[in-house]
Design a protein around this motif. Structure first.
Motif, PDB file in Angstrom:
ATOM      1  N   ARG A  17       0.844  -1.204   0.000  1.00 35.66           N
ATOM      2  CA  ARG A  17       0.000   0.000   0.000  1.00 35.66           C
ATOM      3  C   ARG A  17       0.873   1.245   0.000  1.00 35.66           C
ATOM      4  O   ARG A  17       0.624   2.196  -0.752  1.00 35.66           O
ATOM      5  N   ASN A  18       1.912   1.259   0.817  1.00 33.74           N
ATOM      6  CA  ASN A  18       2.809   2.416   0.867  1.00 33.74           C
ATOM      7  C   ASN A  18       3.547   2.618  -0.452  1.00 33.74           C
ATOM      8  O   ASN A  18       3.756   3.755  -0.885  1.00 33.74           O
ATOM      9  N   ILE A  21       1.007   4.182  -2.852  1.00 35.27           N
ATOM     10  CA  ILE A  21       0.792   5.596  -2.529  1.00 35.27           C
ATOM     11  C   ILE A  21       1.995   6.427  -2.971  1.00 35.27           C
ATOM     12  O   ILE A  21       1.844   7.508  -3.548  1.00 35.27           O
ATOM     13  N   LEU A  24       1.851   6.910  -6.713  1.00 35.30           N
ATOM     14  CA  LEU A  24       0.827   7.894  -7.083  1.00 35.30           C
ATOM     15  C   LEU A  24       1.310   9.319  -6.793  1.00 35.30           C
ATOM     16  O   LEU A  24       1.112  10.225  -7.602  1.00 35.30           O
ATOM     17  N   LYS A  25       1.959   9.506  -5.665  1.00 31.20           N
ATOM     18  CA  LYS A  25       2.477  10.836  -5.325  1.00 31.20           C
ATOM     19  C   LYS A  25       3.566  11.254  -6.304  1.00 31.20           C
ATOM     20  O   LYS A  25       3.614  12.411  -6.721  1.00 31.20           O
ATOM     21  N   ASN A  31      -4.843  13.999  -4.688  1.00 30.14           N
ATOM     22  CA  ASN A  31      -5.813  13.410  -3.775  1.00 30.14           C
ATOM     23  C   ASN A  31      -5.725  11.883  -3.901  1.00 30.14           C
ATOM     24  O   ASN A  31      -6.287  11.302  -4.830  1.00 30.14           O
ATOM     25  N   ILE A  32      -5.019  11.251  -2.998  1.00 32.24           N
ATOM     26  CA  ILE A  32      -4.776   9.804  -3.067  1.00 32.24           C
ATOM     27  C   ILE A  32      -6.086   9.029  -2.986  1.00 32.24           C
ATOM     28  O   ILE A  32      -6.292   8.077  -3.739  1.00 32.24           O
ATOM     29  N   ALA A  33      -6.989   9.430  -2.107  1.00 34.38           N
ATOM     30  CA  ALA A  33      -8.263   8.706  -1.967  1.00 34.38           C
ATOM     31  C   ALA A  33      -9.058   8.752  -3.269  1.00 34.38           C
ATOM     32  O   ALA A  33      -9.584   7.731  -3.722  1.00 34.38           O
ATOM     33  N   THR A  35      -7.909   9.258  -6.281  1.00 31.22           N
ATOM     34  CA  THR A  35      -7.186   8.522  -7.309  1.00 31.22           C
ATOM     35  C   THR A  35      -7.358   7.015  -7.140  1.00 31.22           C
ATOM     36  O   THR A  35      -7.581   6.298  -8.115  1.00 31.22           O
ATOM     37  N   THR A  36      -7.286   6.534  -5.906  1.00 32.65           N
ATOM     38  CA  THR A  36      -7.454   5.096  -5.695  1.00 32.65           C
ATOM     39  C   THR A  36      -8.883   4.651  -5.997  1.00 32.65           C
ATOM     40  O   THR A  36      -9.087   3.550  -6.513  1.00 32.65           O
TER      41      THR A  36
END
Length: 53
Positions: A17-18, A21, A24-25, A31-33, A35-36
């Motif tokens: 998960r990390n 993330i 994605l960054k 906005n990670i949420a 995007t996921t």
């Protein structure tokens, strides 16, 4: 041995998960949420992130 597997599985999932993330960054997701959720709704969006698209 099953106990060791049960204890390491959550750590492995957190690591994945990390990594996701972080990717994605790095690609500029603000906005990670959001995007996921978009990737969840349309999994083909993940292919370019993985270098497959």
């Amino acid at each position: 041995m099953e106990l060791a597997t049960a204890l390491t599985a959550p750590r492995a999932m957190a690591t994945l998960r990390n990594l996701a993330i972080g990717a994605l960054k790095t690609l500029g997701a603000d906005n990670i949420a959001k995007t996921t959720r978009a990737i969840r709704d349309e999994p083909k969006r993940a292919l370019p992130i993985l270098g497959r698209g």
